[in-house]
Motif scaffolding. Sequence first.
Motif, PDB file in Angstrom:
ATOM      1  N   ASN A 448      32.635 -14.366  -1.872  1.00 67.24           N
ATOM      2  CA  ASN A 448      31.321 -14.024  -2.444  1.00 67.24           C
ATOM      3  C   ASN A 448      30.611 -12.966  -1.613  1.00 67.24           C
ATOM      4  O   ASN A 448      29.864 -12.140  -2.145  1.00 67.24           O
ATOM      5  N   THR A 451      32.934  -9.422  -2.083  1.00 60.87           N
ATOM      6  CA  THR A 451      33.255  -8.886  -3.412  1.00 60.87           C
ATOM      7  C   THR A 451      32.239  -7.834  -3.841  1.00 60.87           C
ATOM      8  O   THR A 451      31.032  -7.959  -3.585  1.00 60.87           O
ATOM      9  N   LYS A 454      28.877  -8.668  -7.553  1.00 58.43           N
ATOM     10  CA  LYS A 454      28.133  -9.797  -6.999  1.00 58.43           C
ATOM     11  C   LYS A 454      28.028 -10.968  -7.965  1.00 58.43           C
ATOM     12  O   LYS A 454      27.962 -12.117  -7.550  1.00 58.43           O
ATOM     13  N   LEU A 459      34.453 -16.379  -9.754  1.00 53.97           N
ATOM     14  CA  LEU A 459      34.016 -17.123  -8.573  1.00 53.97           C
ATOM     15  C   LEU A 459      32.996 -18.192  -8.964  1.00 53.97           C
ATOM     16  O   LEU A 459      33.014 -19.304  -8.432  1.00 53.97           O
ATOM     17  N   ARG A 460      32.142 -17.840  -9.900  1.00 50.52           N
ATOM     18  CA  ARG A 460      31.106 -18.789 -10.312  1.00 50.52           C
ATOM     19  C   ARG A 460      31.719 -20.022 -10.976  1.00 50.52           C
ATOM     20  O   ARG A 460      31.287 -21.147 -10.727  1.00 50.52           O
ATOM     21  N   GLN A 463      33.290 -22.142  -8.287  1.00 50.38           N
ATOM     22  CA  GLN A 463      32.270 -22.794  -7.454  1.00 50.38           C
ATOM     23  C   GLN A 463      31.559 -23.914  -8.224  1.00 50.38           C
ATOM     24  O   GLN A 463      31.338 -24.999  -7.680  1.00 50.38           O
TER      25      GLN A 463
END
Length: 625
Positions: A448, A451, A454, A459-460, A463
């Motif tokens: 995070n 990268t 953003k 990734l979200r 996570q």
Amino acid sequence: MIEYKDLNPNQRSAADWNDGPLLVLAGPGSGKTEILTLRITRLLQENKLAAVLGLTFTNKAASEMRERIDQRLGKYTDRVRLQTFHKFAAETLSQHGSHIGLRPDFNILNGREDRIAFLEDAIRDLPVNKYPDFPEDPSNLLGLIDRLFSESYNGNRTFSALESTPPWVQPLFEKYYQLLISERHLDFGSLIFLTKQLLIKKPEIVRLIRRGWSHICVDEFQDTNQAQYDLLRLITPKRTDNLFVVADDDQLIYQWNGASTQRLKNLQRDYELHTLQFPESYRCPPEIINLANRLIEKNRTRLTNRRELVSLRKSCDSIPVVRYRHFTSLKEEAVFVGEDIEKHGLLNRACAVLGRTNKLLHCTVRELSNAGYDAFLFQKKREFDSPLINILVEALRLTHLRHDRVVLGRLCRAWHMLTGEIIEMNAVDAQTALVGGDFLRAWLNITNHVTIQKDNCLLRIIQNHLLDRMDFRQIINWLNEDECQSFKNQYMLESTEEEINTWLTLDQEIIAEHGTNVPLNTYLHELDLSSKSPSPGQDALQCMTIHQAKGLQFKHVYLIGMAQNLFPSFRALQSGANGQQVEEERRSCFVAITRAQNTLTLTRSEEYFGFPKQPSQFLKEMQIM
């Protein structure tokens, strides 16, 4: 589906078999799968105490039998378990592997690079300088390790693949599999081998398995290697055990993987075995069965008293059942196939192009594609290729194994392949010390931070659903969402669509067997043990090796490359025109021609890959020329 009223006397005898060991010698197209499922269904219906374990060699075969049994019973029953040898081994090790030092959350290695890394670690622990003949390139040893596993190597006997066993083989082998255990990473060969070791060490687990399953069935028994047979002997040790075995020594084509004609002889030696034969073929017309009989009778290592195949299928009138064509070049041979299918108005999906080698098929598919034909080449895949899919799968693994450096390394590599961004392992190590040793949390923190994008939805999603909640179903659901499609478009991942569909198909199969609440560990094992090969298009011409075609059938088969030194291969002929390797090649040809339901077209070229070739000896043996 075949019902009892449709059975011939031989089939009925097998379907009605209750207790004791039985060998069914089933020829191609003899209805063996239906008989297996009919017998299992009858046992479950007539005996409320019966429980059946069925062992196969492919997930597809197990899935097909499971579906047929569920249809006949009208519901799912937990009194039958149909699975591959490897899946049986993985489940047994997950439940009881702690007795040999293996934790239940082990990972299954598919990648060659990961296996080489473990092998290199094992070599570092050896005094290699004491062994002047030790190979310089460790990657060349993977085949040896696989063969040691398949032959149940115990260090006390000569290894059949070598004239004499070098002194470094046993310590290297032991170091390798002990390292796998300690690091919780098993490969395919070690699954069977370690399950055998476990059952020998803990006979009470064997007793538990035997109490759980009253009847054992094995499909395609001729393909078993020594390790699989040893495992079978441990769970059915008595000469009178309820062991139902379906086999065909004429279709034994996996000698390279440890299969042997000796296995059937051992079966006859170790059990008070009754034998039934299914010589009737409901698949192939008489013209093809006659070819098959003439061909396979040349093999001298067949079981004695084998009955000739008999066709119970009528011939197709529109096209000659058997045809032979020869050409000056592979290009002409390949284009003929496409033109012939068009000329006779055949559907591509009803046809298959079979060849002895991947190299031959690659060239054939290229020539067909260049000529404007939609040709699909089957390729065996144990891993996904898409970086996006690999990131998600490795994130799932790291969710399950929060301290696994091997998985972390694969996740970093997949991220770099997708985005071009490098995530340094030492940076993740440093961050791990600050987050309680959690590699997934540390990787997310670092990624995070570095990268460029953003608000990275990938990734979200990791996570939000894996870091703390471990809701892995949401990861799979995301693959169907618009956000995932937008992400693929952004990274120009057109080829990913195919692998997403493959994963979603596997997901449905796993849910069908285990339910929606399947534990993540079980889910990952199922995913690792499944083929990742894509499916052909709706009307693509399927091209595959003979080994890949085993167990399948097609209305029209084109068997290409019928040339000496190609089929049979040059290597096989080095042992003599009637040697064991040529016998296996002949069995491969037998398998190939008996895939055909309506027509069989055999072709050859006068030249392959720059070398002139004579007609295959198999053409003469079948009396085609």
